[in-house]
Design a protein around this motif. Structure first.
Motif, PDB file in Angstrom:
ATOM      1  N   PHE A 166       0.700  -1.473   0.380  1.00  0.00           N
ATOM      2  CA  PHE A 166       0.480   0.283   0.212  1.00  0.00           C
ATOM      3  C   PHE A 166       0.604   1.030  -0.028  1.00  0.00           C
ATOM      4  N   SER A 209       0.660   5.404   1.633  1.00  0.00           N
ATOM      5  CA  SER A 209       0.757   5.230   2.824  1.00  0.00           C
ATOM      6  C   SER A 209      -0.439   7.135   2.399  1.00  0.00           C
ATOM      7  N   GLN A 260      -2.796   4.309   2.456  1.00  0.00           N
ATOM      8  CA  GLN A 260      -3.944   2.912   2.067  1.00  0.00           C
ATOM      9  C   GLN A 260      -4.324   2.245   3.691  1.00  0.00           C
ATOM     10  N   GLU A 283      -3.226   2.426   6.134  1.00  0.00           N
ATOM     11  CA  GLU A 283      -4.348   2.553   7.526  1.00  0.00           C
ATOM     12  C   GLU A 283      -5.631   2.787   7.453  1.00  0.00           C
ATOM     13  N   ILE A 284      -6.101   3.639   5.911  1.00  0.00           N
ATOM     14  CA  ILE A 284      -7.455   3.800   5.611  1.00  0.00           C
ATOM     15  C   ILE A 284      -7.996   2.596   6.014  1.00  0.00           C
ATOM     16  N   ILE A 285      -7.123   1.503   5.474  1.00  0.00           N
ATOM     17  CA  ILE A 285      -8.212   0.119   4.903  1.00  0.00           C
ATOM     18  C   ILE A 285      -8.022  -1.071   6.967  1.00  0.00           C
ATOM     19  N   ILE A 308     -11.565  11.122   5.054  1.00  0.00           N
ATOM     20  CA  ILE A 308     -10.254  10.701   4.281  1.00  0.00           C
ATOM     21  C   ILE A 308     -10.191  11.950   3.553  1.00  0.00           C
ATOM     22  N   LYS A 339      -8.193   6.431  -3.829  1.00  0.00           N
ATOM     23  CA  LYS A 339      -9.076   6.609  -2.659  1.00  0.00           C
ATOM     24  C   LYS A 339      -9.461   5.221  -2.363  1.00  0.00           C
ATOM     25  N   CYS A 383      -8.946   1.950  -1.456  1.00  0.00           N
ATOM     26  CA  CYS A 383      -9.199   2.086   0.517  1.00  0.00           C
ATOM     27  C   CYS A 383     -10.605   1.076   0.987  1.00  0.00           C
ATOM     28  N   PHE A 384     -11.471   2.112   0.537  1.00  0.00           N
ATOM     29  CA  PHE A 384     -12.969   0.936   0.713  1.00  0.00           C
ATOM     30  C   PHE A 384     -13.210   0.060  -0.165  1.00  0.00           C
ATOM     31  N   PHE A 390     -15.398  10.411   1.890  1.00  0.00           N
ATOM     32  CA  PHE A 390     -14.333  10.896   1.195  1.00  0.00           C
ATOM     33  C   PHE A 390     -13.477  11.956   0.242  1.00  0.00           C
TER      34      PHE A 390
END
Length: 484
Positions: A25, A27, A29, A31-33, A44, A52, A55-56, A188
């Motif tokens: 990932f 950065s 990404q 931490e968001i995941i 975000i 992005k 990330c979801f 986001f």
């Protein structure tokens, strides 16, 4: 936050490599995941081209329930779902332009819980056929993702009133779900100043959200502002700019539909292959222009703010604002469509001289915006006197056509609260927000006529004030003037 074990995180990274082919990932990404897998709320703020969607999408695919992705534009939804389908992943979309057969197929897949990601607009989310299925107790919903969350805070021609009702969705869904069900919300956006961040959190009812803010600075993107002394001078400056960049992909932004058509017709007469794009075109026409531009059949498009959100074209070398946007958030969104491949790219904005004596168009647009905001507030205050203290939105819309924006303004003012996405209650007397939006447009004017570093101004405007007062980007027009 719930921590994933090292073995579980190893599985997450393995899935990422298998689906997207990347080794690790970027950065932040990862931490968001982690945050979304733990079903925590999040805000975000990530520049365009920052990855992005992964990330979801990855947390949604790794969990057993359904993730709802609320998105403002059909093109944006179609691009992402098409990419997921190419990877044979369980995703679908719902919007008003689908055929009845496609719609039935998606609703059936939703009922049979075969989907992990469902993309839809806020208006579609609130439509009876969709909402009635989503509230069924057996439909396991794990998360609600609001993509392009800045749409919550932007007023004007592109404003979507349904966005102001999204904060009531989670609690309304939980009423029908088994006890202990947890639905997270993640918002986001590429641009949100501190006030917009506060508004997004408040409207969506985010609960102790983790906040991820990426600095929007792009060292490859060179902002320039030039004065156009007359209307003809503005067109000639644009023409010279285009001539110096043959066959390069670009975008030309205007603020009105009529301007896009007039400018496109003028350039076509001069032999340029282009097209006018705005929200007034039918779906087929919009898709055709997008496809031609994405496939380099036409080098540039003359467009309003309706174009570009979520469209992934890495090799855009320039963006011209033939008319300046009204707000910094729009400006950063639109210039951010250039240079996603990291190569040098230009962002030119043409403005009338400050007095408006020789070319009053910019001043007229600003005055019109301010007048429209005040008129909308007057309409909202007139409406609130006629409304029952508690009521249902469809009944209000039937009795008072075109009242959706007024209801949203009342909500923005704190004069109305949503009991659920369909029922409201008049709250204590609030405060008009017109001055807030006018203040934001004044901030844009200050940026355009600043003699300081463009990027430093933008960073301060979006709450990244940690840069030294003496820091300069070195590559905007004002920095280059100092160097020369």
């Amino acid at each position: 936050m719930n921590r994933l074990s090292s073995s579980s995180w190893h599985d997450v990274r393995a899935a990422f490599r298998e689906i997207w082919g990347y080794e690790d990932f970027r950065s932040p990404q990862g931490e968001i995941i982690r945050c979304l897998l733990a079903r925590n709320d999040a805000l975000i703020i990530m520049p365009t081209g920052g990855g992005k969607s992964i990330c979801f999408q990855l947390p949604a695919l790794l969990q057993t329930g359904l993730t709802l992705v609320v998105s403002p534009l059909v093109a944006l939804m179609e691009n992402q779902v098409q990419e997921l389908h190419c990877k044979k992943l369980p995703a679908a979309l719902l919007h008003s332009e689908l055929s009845s057969i496609q719609r039935r197929q998606t609703l059936k897949a939703l009922e049979e819980q075969k989907l992990r990601l469902l993309y839809l607009s806020p208006e579609t989310l609130f439509s009876p056929p969709v909402w009635e299925r989503l509230i069924k107790p057996e439909i396991d919903i794990t998360a609600i993702i609001l993509d392009e969350a800045h749409c919550l805070t932007q007023w004007g021609d592109t404003f979507r009133p349904a966005y102001r009702r999204l904060g009531a969705v989670r609690q309304a869904l939980l009423k029908y779900k088994p006890v202990g069900t947890k639905i997270s919300i993640a918002a986001f956006t590429a641009t949100a100043d501190p006030l917009a961040q506060e508004t997004i959190q408040k409207v969506l009812g985010l609960q102790k959200p983790e906040i991820f803010r990426l600095n929007p600075y792009r060292s490859n993107l060179n902002p320039t502002v030039r004065i156009a002394w007359t209307p003809n001078g503005r067109k000639q400056q644009l023409l010279r700019f285009i001539k110096n960049r043959p066959k390069q992909a670009g975008l030309i932004y205007v603020r009105q539909r009529s301007s896009s058509e007039e400018l496109a017709a003028w350039l076509e007469e001069l032999g340029y292959s282009t097209a006018a794009y705005h929200a007034g075109l039918n779906a087929e026409g919009r898709r055709a222009i997008e496809t031609s531009w994405l496939n380099d059949k036409i080098p540039f498009v003359i467009c309003t703010s309706a174009f570009g959100m979520g469209v992934n074209k890495p090799n855009v070398r320039w963006v011209v604002h033939f008319h300046a946007p009204l707000m910094l958030s729009e400006y950063v969104q639109e210039i951010g469509r250039a240079g996603r491949d990291g190569k040098p790219s230009e962002a030119l904005t043409l403005v009338s001289e400050p007095t408006g004596w020789l070319d009053p168009e910019d001043k007229q647009r600003q005055d019109f915006f301010e007048l429209k905001m005040r008129e909308q507030q007057i309409e909202a205050q007139q409406l609130v006197k006629k409304l029952p203290r508690q009521g249902e939105i469809n009944s209000v819309m039937a009795k008072f056509p075109n009242s959706a924006t007024a209801l949203s303004l009342l909500h923005s003012n704190g004069q109305l609260e949503w009991l659920d996405p369909f029922n409201y209650r008049i709250a204590a007397e609030g405060k008009s927000q017109a001055s807030t939006h006018i203040k934001a447009s004044k901030q844009m004017h200050k940026y355009l006529f600043s003699r300081g570093c463009r990027w430093q101004s933008l960073l301060k405007g979006f709450g990244f004030g940690g840069e030294s007062e003496n820091w300069r980007c070195g590559h905007c027009d004002n920095c280059l003037k100092v160097r020369s």
